[in-house]
Scaffold this active site. Structure first.
Site, PDB file in Angstrom:
ATOM      1  CG  HIS A 109     -88.042 -24.047   3.304  1.00  0.00           C
ATOM      2  ND1 HIS A 109     -88.526 -24.020   4.653  1.00  0.00           N
ATOM      3  CD2 HIS A 109     -89.019 -23.185   2.568  1.00  0.00           C
ATOM      4  CE1 HIS A 109     -89.925 -23.492   4.292  1.00  0.00           C
ATOM      5  NE2 HIS A 109     -90.161 -23.004   3.209  1.00  0.00           N
TER       6      HIS A 109
ATOM      7  CB  CYS B 249     -96.019 -26.529  -4.675  1.00  0.00           C
ATOM      8  SG  CYS B 249     -94.680 -26.803  -3.293  1.00  0.00           S
TER       9      CYS B 249
ATOM     10  CB  THR C 110     -88.670 -21.540  -5.340  1.00  0.00           C
ATOM     11  OG1 THR C 110     -88.966 -21.619  -3.931  1.00  0.00           O
ATOM     12  CG2 THR C 110     -87.290 -22.250  -5.689  1.00  0.00           C
TER      13      THR C 110
ATOM     14  CB  SER D  73     -96.510 -18.946   4.266  1.00  0.00           C
ATOM     15  OG  SER D  73     -96.493 -19.386   2.876  1.00  0.00           O
ATOM     16  CB  SER D  74     -91.963 -16.253   1.773  1.00  0.00           C
ATOM     17  OG  SER D  74     -91.561 -15.334   0.749  1.00  0.00           O
TER      18      SER D  74
ATOM     19  CG  HIS E 170     -93.413 -20.783   6.831  1.00  0.00           C
ATOM     20  ND1 HIS E 170     -92.368 -20.486   5.561  1.00  0.00           N
ATOM     21  CD2 HIS E 170     -92.254 -20.884   7.680  1.00  0.00           C
ATOM     22  CE1 HIS E 170     -91.215 -20.353   6.402  1.00  0.00           C
ATOM     23  NE2 HIS E 170     -91.052 -20.509   7.280  1.00  0.00           N
TER      24      HIS E 170
ATOM     25  CB  CYS F 162     -88.313 -28.172  -3.280  1.00  0.00           C
ATOM     26  SG  CYS F 162     -89.194 -27.773  -4.783  1.00  0.00           S
TER      27      CYS F 162
ATOM     28  CD  GLU G 216     -86.235 -21.315  -1.836  1.00  0.00           C
ATOM     29  OE1 GLU G 216     -85.920 -20.640  -2.856  1.00  0.00           O
ATOM     30  OE2 GLU G 216     -87.647 -21.693  -1.572  1.00  0.00           O
TER      31      GLU G 216
END
Length: 655
Positions: free
Chosen positions: A73, A13, A163, A219-220, A41, A95, A125
């Protein structure tokens, strides 16, 4: 033959990409840089950065020099304070979407509202967000946790969300919280890129035989993509790199979908796509060649190429001092100075745009001297505005502009960034003394003259206003009639009366129809702009005239005049007007009587002024009352004679 479809939003992103670009820039400048926690991540990316000199730290202990790179994050306020106290320079890669959450949480925490965060309490985050409310937030991850949450009845709470959280689960959590007896303000802070990536994953996984999700196991957002895809496609595999992919599980006839988490670099996605294509149908040849390419090179290849004069789309990073920073997918960010944001000088960038918004811009210069790309939104507006105006001029259609200036001889209106001059003679169908009333208003008008080369554009409203008035006049005259009441607004006052706007058409209240009493100037009872209810006396459709009255017939003093002023009674009145044949006396507001010159005194009177003065209060005898003609005959002479007789009788009685 197999068909491979890659989700459009797969991979980095703009927030992650921006943070990584900052890291490589720091390394290129040979500056000692630390990353507070892993930048993203993804082991491939963090490994490559560590090789080039980026050091990952989890604490500021024993760090006394070098720059600290804040990952996408974000971090809590306490860490920023600690960095400032140590005097360490900060390269802030947070971000913009996350920055926005920090602001929301701090503002509401300072206002003594309870903070609820939907997300994983262990995710960096969420840890960072919690740091903006002194780590006092209630953190929940499931609807069950929301239901069990102990909250104070009647208290005010807000909820924000990680997010990368799944939208459907957030909706369920909010639904549970709304069952509680609290005042809840909901901020849906799920990143638009996350929503788009998840929506694409749903659509793609529903239409393929097998699904590949690429991304780090930690990675979430990648884990959420895996969950989403497995709901729709049982044959979903999660891989970190091409090494994890078992090609034997796929066949040439499979429809294969590929998506990737926000921390997955383009190099890894590219390698998977190439390998799959070569293995099954050789559809992609020599993509990237056979030579070994570093991640940094792959990242560079993924960046767009810009040229002066390009029109491109980007994502707003931040607005600082009304200067807008934009991520363009280029190696440098773009900057829109305040003066290049809009052709309308009243527009304030921070009021109309925020981080995360997509924006179309014009590239003024690829390098403004400070390494940034100089951009203009105003020029895009002007190009589109000029096209719109030219089309309106050719088609004789109407445009809408905002009046920004009152200049000598007229107005300046802005239409999509283009200035249009409206002469004072074209502002309306009648003369308007004070044009400043139009400043800030939106006006519809025609383009009556245009020279694109000289950028001379003239607008006109006169014909448009006349057309509107004609239409309103026709509608009004078709619906009104004498004897009914109507409401309107006083548009103009004159010595002889007041004009009232009844909805595009003016009617006249003559001064004589304003009150049952005597007035000398309409300003005594009315003012411009005042709303009034009027009685329609007469409608002349041929001449376009409407006669109005403010008089209420129920309050007509002549209705009771016969009883109130019976013949033979003595009453008092005030002299209000002299005429050669006598004097008019006001008995009450709206009721005047005439004292004929022969009835003024018990002698010959040449002129009424010889015996009476305007404003003088006198006693008179009522001689005759004619309510139909609204006439009353009075006698001062006879009233005085009766008074004398009464006085003589008193004297005789006393004697």
């Amino acid at each position: 033959m197999s068909k491979i479809t890659v989700a459009q939003s797969a991979g980095f992103c703009f927030g992650v990409k921006r943070a990584i670009e900052m890291a490589y820039q720091q390394i290129e400048n040979n500056e000692k840089t630390y990353s507070y926690g892993p930048l993203i991540h993804n082991k491939e990316v963090t490994g490559d950065l560590e090789k080039k000199g980026l050091t990952i730290i989890e604490s500021l202990d024993n760090i006394f020099e070098g720059a600290i790179l804040v990952r996408s994050h974000g971090i809590g306020k306490a860490l920023y304070d600690a960095l400032e106290e140590k005097g360490l320079p900060v390269v802030d890669g947070t971000c913009p979407f996350v920055k926005k959450i920090h602001s929301i949480v701090k503002e509401n925490h300072d206002a003594n509202k309870g903070i609820i965060i939907a997300g994983s309490s262990q995710h960096p985050e969420v840890v960072g967000i919690n740091g903006w409310c002194e780590n006092a937030a209630k953190i929940i991850e499931t609807p069950e946790e929301a239901s069990a949450l102990d909250l104070q009845d009647g208290a005010e709470y807000i909820i924000v969300v990680q997010t990368t959280f799944r939208q459907s689960r957030f909706d369920e959590i909010v639904a549970e919280l709304k069952k509680k007896k609290i005042h809840l303000l909901v901020f849906n802070t799920i990143c638009s890129a996350t929503e788009k990536r998840q929506a694409e994953a749903v659509s793609l996984s529903q239409n393929v035989d097998k699904m590949i999700v690429i991304g780090d196991k930690k990675s979430s957002n990648t884990q959420k993509l895996v969950e989403i895809c497995r709901k729709n496609c049982e044959n979903t595999v999660h891989i970190e790199t091409i090494c994890d992919l078992v090609l034997n599980n796929f066949s040439k006839n499979d429809k294969i979908g590929i998506t990737a988490g926000a921390s997955t670099p383009p190099a890894i996605i590219k390698e998977v796509v190439v390998t799959m294509s070569e293995a099954f149908d050789n559809a992609v040849q020599n993509l990237g060649g056979s030579e070994e390419i570093s991640f940094e090179q792959m990242l560079e290849e993924s960046l767009v190429t810009l040229h002066t004069g390009d029109v491109v789309k980007g994502t707003v990073i931040q607005v600082v001092n009304e200067e807008v920073s934009v991520n363009l997918g280029y190696k440098s960010d773009g900057v829109i100075p305040r003066g290049e944001f809009s052709g309308d000088p009243t527009v304030i960038p921070s009021k109309v745009i925020q981080p995360g918004d997509e924006i179309e811009v014009f590239v003024v210069r690829v390098n403004d001297g400070d390494g940034n790309v100089l951009l203009s939104k105003k020029r895009i507006e002007a190009q589109k505005g000029m096209e719109e105006i030219e089309a309106a001029f050719n088609e004789k259609s109407v445009v809408t502009g905002t009046v920004t200036e009152v200049v000598k001889g007229g107005l300046i209106a802005v239409v999509n960034g283009v200035r249009v001059f409206i002469p004072s003679s074209q502002v309306s169908n009648r003369f308007i003394e004070d044009l400043s009333v139009f400043k800030g208003q939106e006006l519809d008008f025609n383009i009556i003259e245009m020279d694109r080369v000289k950028r001379r554009i003239i607008g006109g409203r006169k014909a448009l206003v006349e057309k509107e008035i004609s239409a309103k006049r026709a509608t009004l005259f078709a619906s009104i009639e004498a004897g009914v009441k109507a409401t309107g607004k006083v548009s103009r006052l004159t010595d002889f009366g007041a004009f009232v706007d009844l909805g595009g058409v003016d009617g006249l209240i003559h001064i004589s129809e304003m009150s049952w009493g005597r007035i000398t100037n309409p300003k005594e009872i009315l003012k411009e702009g005042q709303a009034v209810e009027v009685l329609i006396l007469d409608v002349d459709k041929e001449k376009g005239k409407i006669s109005l009255s403010l008089k209420d017939n129920n309050m007509n003093p002549w209705n009771l005049a016969v009883e109130k002023y019976a013949v033979g009674t003595i009453v008092e009145g005030k002299v209000v007007r002299m005429v050669p044949f006598g004097a008019f006396v006001e008995l009450e507001p709206g009721v005047d009587g005439l004292v004929h010159i022969s009835q003024i005194a018990n002698k010959h009177v040449v002129k009424p002024e010889d015996e009476l003065k305007v404003g003088q209060v006198i006693s008179v005898k009522v001689l005759e009352v004619n309510t139909e003609q609204k006439k009353i005959s009075l006698s001062k002479r006879q009233a005085e004679a009766l008074a004398e007789e009464a006085a003589e009788e008193v004297v005789e009685t006393e004697a």
